[in-house]
Scaffold this motif. Sequence first.
Motif, mmCIF file in Angstrom:
data_model
loop_
_atom_site.group_PDB
_atom_site.id
_atom_site.type_symbol
_atom_site.label_atom_id
_atom_site.label_comp_id
_atom_site.label_asym_id
_atom_site.label_seq_id
_atom_site.Cartn_x
_atom_site.Cartn_y
_atom_site.Cartn_z
ATOM 1 N N PRO A 1 -7.251 7.102 8.045
ATOM 2 C CA PRO A 1 -7.199 8.325 7.220
ATOM 3 C C PRO A 1 -7.002 9.574 8.076
ATOM 4 C CG PRO A 1 -9.430 7.458 7.315
ATOM 5 C CD PRO A 1 -8.555 6.433 7.955
ATOM 6 N N LYS A 2 -6.244 10.515 7.546
ATOM 7 C CA LYS A 2 -5.900 11.713 8.313
ATOM 8 C C LYS A 2 -6.946 12.804 8.191
ATOM 9 C CE LYS A 2 -1.002 10.721 7.576
ATOM 10 N NZ LYS A 2 -1.316 9.440 6.921
ATOM 11 N N VAL B 1 -9.975 7.579 1.293
ATOM 12 C CA VAL B 1 -8.982 6.747 1.962
ATOM 13 C C VAL B 1 -7.949 6.340 0.922
ATOM 14 C CG1 VAL B 1 -8.595 4.659 3.320
ATOM 15 C CG2 VAL B 1 -10.753 5.914 3.568
ATOM 16 N N LEU B 2 -6.706 6.809 1.131
ATOM 17 C CA LEU B 2 -5.630 6.530 0.190
ATOM 18 C C LEU B 2 -4.833 5.316 0.639
ATOM 19 C CD1 LEU B 2 -4.375 10.203 -0.317
ATOM 20 C CD2 LEU B 2 -6.130 8.967 -1.605
ATOM 21 N N GLY B 3 -4.032 4.804 -0.283
ATOM 22 C CA GLY B 3 -3.214 3.650 0.055
ATOM 23 C C GLY B 3 -2.237 3.945 1.173
ATOM 24 N N TYR C 1 0.819 -1.214 0.000
ATOM 25 C CA TYR C 1 0.000 0.000 0.000
ATOM 26 C C TYR C 1 0.860 1.274 0.000
ATOM 27 C CZ TYR C 1 -4.045 -2.939 1.063
ATOM 28 O OH TYR C 1 -5.041 -3.885 1.009
ATOM 29 N N GLU C 2 2.150 1.152 0.393
ATOM 30 C CA GLU C 2 3.046 2.305 0.447
ATOM 31 C C GLU C 2 3.864 2.471 -0.825
ATOM 32 O OE1 GLU C 2 3.335 4.594 2.662
ATOM 33 O OE2 GLU C 2 2.140 3.833 4.352
ATOM 34 N N GLU C 3 3.752 1.543 -1.729
ATOM 35 C CA GLU C 3 4.567 1.613 -2.933
ATOM 36 C C GLU C 3 4.055 2.696 -3.881
ATOM 37 O OE1 GLU C 3 4.407 -2.285 -4.542
ATOM 38 O OE2 GLU C 3 5.758 -3.162 -3.031
ATOM 39 N N THR D 1 0.451 3.206 -5.724
ATOM 40 C CA THR D 1 -0.634 2.728 -4.857
ATOM 41 C C THR D 1 -0.859 3.664 -3.686
ATOM 42 O OG1 THR D 1 -0.060 0.450 -5.428
ATOM 43 C CG2 THR D 1 -1.489 0.748 -3.531
ATOM 44 N N ALA D 2 0.217 4.299 -3.211
ATOM 45 C CA ALA D 2 0.110 5.130 -2.026
ATOM 46 C C ALA D 2 -0.892 6.257 -2.209
ATOM 47 C CB ALA D 2 1.485 5.689 -1.656
ATOM 48 N N ASP D 3 -0.948 6.865 -3.397
ATOM 49 C CA ASP D 3 -1.836 8.011 -3.622
ATOM 50 C C ASP D 3 -3.125 7.634 -4.339
ATOM 51 O OD1 ASP D 3 -0.087 9.867 -2.446
ATOM 52 O OD2 ASP D 3 1.130 9.919 -4.281
ATOM 53 N N SER D 4 -3.381 6.366 -4.547
ATOM 54 C CA SER D 4 -4.636 5.964 -5.189
ATOM 55 C C SER D 4 -5.735 5.842 -4.141
ATOM 56 C CB SER D 4 -4.454 4.623 -5.911
ATOM 57 O OG SER D 4 -4.134 3.598 -4.977
ATOM 58 N N THR D 5 -6.962 6.037 -4.564
ATOM 59 C CA THR D 5 -8.107 5.997 -3.654
ATOM 60 C C THR D 5 -8.539 4.549 -3.444
ATOM 61 O OG1 THR D 5 -8.852 8.176 -4.395
ATOM 62 C CG2 THR D 5 -10.452 6.798 -3.251
ATOM 63 N N MET D 6 -8.330 4.074 -2.256
ATOM 64 C CA MET D 6 -8.754 2.712 -1.913
ATOM 65 C C MET D 6 -10.263 2.653 -1.678
ATOM 66 S SD MET D 6 -5.988 0.717 -1.743
ATOM 67 C CE MET D 6 -5.413 1.547 -3.215
#
Length: 773
Positions: A534-535, A545-547, A285-287, A290-295
């Motif tokens: 999520p922040k 909610v982002l990756g 999820y941090e790669e 993926t990190a900035d995609s909307t989960m």
Amino acid sequence: MTSRRALPQSFVVANTAMLWLATAIASVELWPIYQSPQFVVVVLVAMGIGTLIAIGGARYRWSSLVVLLVTVAAYFAIGVPLAIPSRALFGVLPTLDGLAELATGTALSWKQLVTITPPVGSYQALLVPALVLVLVTTVVGLSTAIRGRWGELGALGPITLFVAGILFGPATAVLPLQLSLGLLGVVLLWIAWQRWYRRREQVRALAAQGTVPGGAPVEATADRGLIAARSLIGAVLIIALAAGSSVAAALALPPTTTRQVIRTAIEQPFDPRSYPSPLSGFRRYEESGTADSTMLTVAGLPADGRIRIATLDSYDGIVYAVGSGAVSSESGSFTRVPYTFDQSAVTGRRVTVTVTVGSYTGVWVPTVGKFESIAFAGNDAAALRDSFYYNNASGTAAVVKQLHAGDSYTLSAVLPRQPDSGQLASVGPGAAVVPRIGVLPENLLATLDGWVKGVDGGGARLVAMIAALKKAGYLSHGVSADEPASRSGHAADRITQLLTDQRMIGDQEQYAVTAALMARQLGFPARVVFGFAPKDANATGVTRVLGKDVSAWIEVDTAQYGWVAIDPTPPVREIPAAQPKDPTTIARPQSPVQPPVEDQKTDNSPVPPDSTQDEPVNLSPILVVLLAVLRILGWVAVGAAILLAPFAAIVAAKLRRRVLRRRAPTPLQRISGGWQEFENSVIDRGYTPPPFPTRTEVAATVGGMKPLVLATVADRAIFSPNEPRAEEADQVWRSVEAMIITIDRGRTRRQRIRAAISLRSLGGYSVKKLFKR
């Protein structure tokens, strides 16, 4: 089976009332499965239709085949609107799809019923088993009661329904003692009434044939005589004795384990161990990409709210997993949830969130708090609804079909009350059971001992451990070139590296696992939660909610608040440069505190690592075997006492009757009592004198000269104007005892026991003729 004469209306009405009352009590055992007003409608209508079929079959003398065909036709006529109301046209007419689902549900809904979490309400075709049970037991039970040669067997219908309710019901019993005693009382009263009614009809038949001696008025003798009264009193006494014995046994020896029913023994179709641990894929999820995609897109998520993907409580030294294959774990048992889950016992704030799936995929359903209900939307809503599983112990949900982009659902849940940092320091360990730790990382105990040294109290030690972990650790995912190296994974060697490196560097994956293992060593049941934090959560708006919002935290079970969520992740801060390596590295000293022996057996022991415990007493193997044998014999004795209590009461009643007769105040009363004792004894031994017999007729039934002499002596003493002497009364009793011994001499032990417990002389019936007309 059919009757050649018209059935009396009172006979039909009485049997119908008894059946309805017994069926109503037995149906209550099914209530915990459904807990829906529709279930009440099913029971009432099924009882009414079944009663009409049974009475119609008796009235028109239908054969068993005709009754069966009429029952099947009625079942398909009422089955869809009653058991599958969603498939009924205008709510009352069956449709072709509904009839097909009814036919399929008749065969398959039984298995579905035990693989889904109650209450099921009117979900899909799960009301079909209730309709089948009530309709069939009503038709068979009432038909047997009013048409059968042995009408008492009609009581097996409600009993079958009651047993089925237990087998298909939940593991937690609802009103078990009250329902059991209520059904027992109604069934015994029904059987006693059936026997009394048949006996009265036999006497009336004899009177109609002119075979009743002396022309005694039959109605006064049979209907209002002592026979009916004694039968009723005997039935009441047996019911009271059985009820008293059952209550005493239940209070003295309450069950120590949960009830074993079908749903506790059947293998659930969803096994979380068939899927990889979701924590193993934490770093993806941090790669980049993926990190900035909307989960997920979540509406109504509370501020600082966390989204649970899965709860993991089993650690084997390699991965933290959902449930355990080596031991029984409540978190590893998932069941289907039809539409709602009762969370009334949870104290907290109720929330409703709507989740739309983006880039997230998998079998694990993102949830918040403690799940209450879920409603899927979209093209795959029906498939997702049918493959939804939930585990309330861990709060983890799953769908076998898996979630994909575009799926959405609305979730209702309760956010449990959580303690603040001050309250957390005063908590104590809870009693939840979690699987045993497979492998404990090296240096974990030594590091823990240094962090909590000098701190007293379980909660205070837990807070000190979390604070030390946050202070000593640095956060790095190690996925970019500008971040310090941080190896992924949470196996025992990775946790050991985290604790022994010059700089403690890791991310939520490592810190959550380390904190959970340390909390376990402090005596707290603990587990790892994988999800999103999520922040920008906003309860009044929509949260993306982002990756990179992926996170992991721990939950510890406390005696005061239940499961409490704790985030052990260190704050984001600059990581200092590594110091030059010393070629003569000195190993860290080993902690003088060794892990308690109990921790290797029970992970949730409240005893901290530096406490001592007494060694268990080693008993002699012979003594252990002897104690086990004595325990088994004790249980057998208790069970035997409960089973034999009614028979002991019968024997005691006869003994008391005999003593009162023999100790009567006058010789005449003692002689009359002696003859009555002889007459009762021969009746209990299977002899059947004519109705309302004289003493001579009783003696002739037994046969031989001695009974005739005894009958003559008794008649002379009773009808003589002179008072008999005491010696004559004693001689009569000696003759009675001698004749009874003579009669028993040629009988087997079983026959003598049967005579001793026979109810015929008490106004009841012998065991041998219990089901004889």
